[in-house]
Design a protein around this motif. Structure first.
Motif, PDB file in Angstrom:
ATOM      1  N   GLU A 139       0.828  -1.136   0.009  1.00 32.08           N
ATOM      2  CA  GLU A 139      -0.102   0.052   0.130  1.00 32.08           C
ATOM      3  C   GLU A 139       0.900   1.483  -0.006  1.00 32.08           C
ATOM      4  N   PRO A 189       4.990   3.047  -4.727  1.00 32.50           N
ATOM      5  CA  PRO A 189       4.589   4.149  -5.740  1.00 32.50           C
ATOM      6  C   PRO A 189       3.756   3.422  -6.893  1.00 32.50           C
ATOM      7  N   ARG A 190       3.145   4.282  -7.539  1.00 27.25           N
ATOM      8  CA  ARG A 190       2.319   3.791  -8.639  1.00 27.25           C
ATOM      9  C   ARG A 190       3.148   3.979  -9.691  1.00 27.25           C
ATOM     10  N   HIS A 191       3.941   5.083  -9.818  1.00 27.17           N
ATOM     11  CA  HIS A 191       4.887   5.315 -11.143  1.00 27.17           C
ATOM     12  C   HIS A 191       6.193   5.748 -10.594  1.00 27.17           C
ATOM     13  N   CYS A 235      10.074  -3.800 -10.837  1.00 21.51           N
ATOM     14  CA  CYS A 235       8.931  -2.983 -10.571  1.00 21.51           C
ATOM     15  C   CYS A 235       7.865  -3.930 -11.060  1.00 21.51           C
ATOM     16  N   ASP A 236       7.703  -4.672 -12.151  1.00 21.43           N
ATOM     17  CA  ASP A 236       6.609  -5.380 -12.251  1.00 21.43           C
ATOM     18  C   ASP A 236       6.072  -6.450 -11.269  1.00 21.43           C
ATOM     19  N   ILE A 248       4.306  -2.392  -9.190  1.00 24.68           N
ATOM     20  CA  ILE A 248       4.105  -0.892  -9.959  1.00 24.68           C
ATOM     21  C   ILE A 248       3.377  -0.786 -11.236  1.00 24.68           C
ATOM     22  N   SER A 249       2.653   0.171 -11.373  1.00 23.19           N
ATOM     23  CA  SER A 249       1.895   0.333 -12.616  1.00 23.19           C
ATOM     24  C   SER A 249       2.600   0.779 -13.900  1.00 23.19           C
ATOM     25  N   GLN A 300      -1.824   9.819 -17.752  1.00 25.77           N
ATOM     26  CA  GLN A 300      -1.070   8.890 -16.709  1.00 25.77           C
ATOM     27  C   GLN A 300      -0.974   9.529 -15.357  1.00 25.77           C
ATOM     28  N   PRO A 301      -0.808   8.780 -14.281  1.00 26.16           N
ATOM     29  CA  PRO A 301      -0.295   9.287 -12.943  1.00 26.16           C
ATOM     30  C   PRO A 301       1.009   9.870 -13.053  1.00 26.16           C
ATOM     31  N   ASP A 340       5.511   9.167  -8.746  1.00 24.74           N
ATOM     32  CA  ASP A 340       5.551   9.108  -7.240  1.00 24.74           C
ATOM     33  C   ASP A 340       6.926   9.528  -6.986  1.00 24.74           C
ATOM     34  N   SER A 347       6.987  15.062  -7.078  1.00 25.00           N
ATOM     35  CA  SER A 347       7.536  13.782  -6.747  1.00 25.00           C
ATOM     36  C   SER A 347       8.472  13.731  -5.694  1.00 25.00           C
TER      37      SER A 347
END
Length: 261
Positions: free
Chosen positions: A28, A31-33, A71-72, A76-77, A202-203, A206, A228
């Protein structure tokens, strides 16, 4: 005579530490990006006695595939890789630039065939050679229907140029619909500008990471990185280890993000 790099982080204690770091992360708080400025490839090649900086760029490209896997695997998205700046196109030696362009084209092709990753170029195609444009376009088309990790390849990228292009796009759209300058002034918002950036929809990143110990943005994602968090790694790009990335994520999780407050 070229020297070979000794493998880093292969011992039992290293693996135990790496596992402990990963297990300590809360999904949770990730970071998403994540945006990555891969730096230090040429220094890596010089330190190892290679005759050409291309060896460093190839090692850096291989490391970026590993980085994307990390990351994957963590869920992470979005990841943005800064591979070739607009400034590089005019400041690098012709031979080095030719090698770098070939390496990036090969990397784009490889990534578009790997896992369920979606590849997108972010940057201007204006000064890119046709073979590289073709490779980037083919990678985007090949991976367009995929729903996994979204990989932005920042190629021919400059943050100032991106903002300029966004503003030109907004003005052109507004003019095409018969709008006046007064109307444009009323409708111009940060959200509208953001929607016209190369990364529109895109976001924002982060977390921005830079390797090689350098602490500067180098015209990278100037608009998107306004809020960021930044993390600087001493390791040269090809020497980046999983624990370096996990430490960055651990540090990110402890920060209180203020978003300008």
């Amino acid at each position: 005579m070229q020297k070979r790099q000794e493998p880093l982080g292969r011992g039992v204690l290293y693996r135990v530490y790496q596992r402990r770091l990963r297990n300590s992360l809360n999904p949770e708080t990730l970071p998403r990006h994540v945006a990555m400025i891969i730096d230090g490839n040429r220094r890596w090649a010089r330190q190892l006695g290679y005759d050409s900086p291309a060896e460093g760029h190839r090692a850096g490209a291989a490391k970026m595939r590993e980085f994307l896997e990390w990351c994957d695997d963590l869920g992470i998205s979005v990841v943005t890789l800064y591979l070739l700046s607009a400034d590089n196109l005019t400041q690098r030696a012709p031979d080095e630039l030719a090698d770098l362009i070939e390496i990036i084209a090969e990397l784009a092709d490889e990534l578009s065939r790997y896992r369920d990753w979606r590849i997108q170029q972010v940057g201007s195609k204006k000064d890119l050679p046709e073979p590289l444009i073709a490779a980037l376009d083919a990678a985007e088309a090949r991976s367009a229907g995929k729903s996994g990790l979204h990989v932005n390849l920042a190629v021919g990228y400059g943050g100032r140029t991106e903002i300029t292009d966004a503003m030109r796009s907004i003005v052109a759209d507004h003019h095409a619909h018969g709008g006046s300058l007064e109307d444009l002034a009323e409708t111009l918002t940060p959200e509208l500008i953001g929607a016209h950036l190369y990364t529109g929809g895109q976001p924002d990143p982060d977390l921005v990471i830079r390797t090689s110990g350098e602490q500067r943005l180098s015209d990278f994602m100037l608009w998107q990185s306004a809020h960021s968090e930044f993390y600087f790694v001493e390791a040269l790009g090809p020497n980046l280890r999983p624990v370096d990335f996990l430490r960055a994520l651990r540090d990110f999780a402890t920060r209180q993000r203020r978003f300008g407050g």
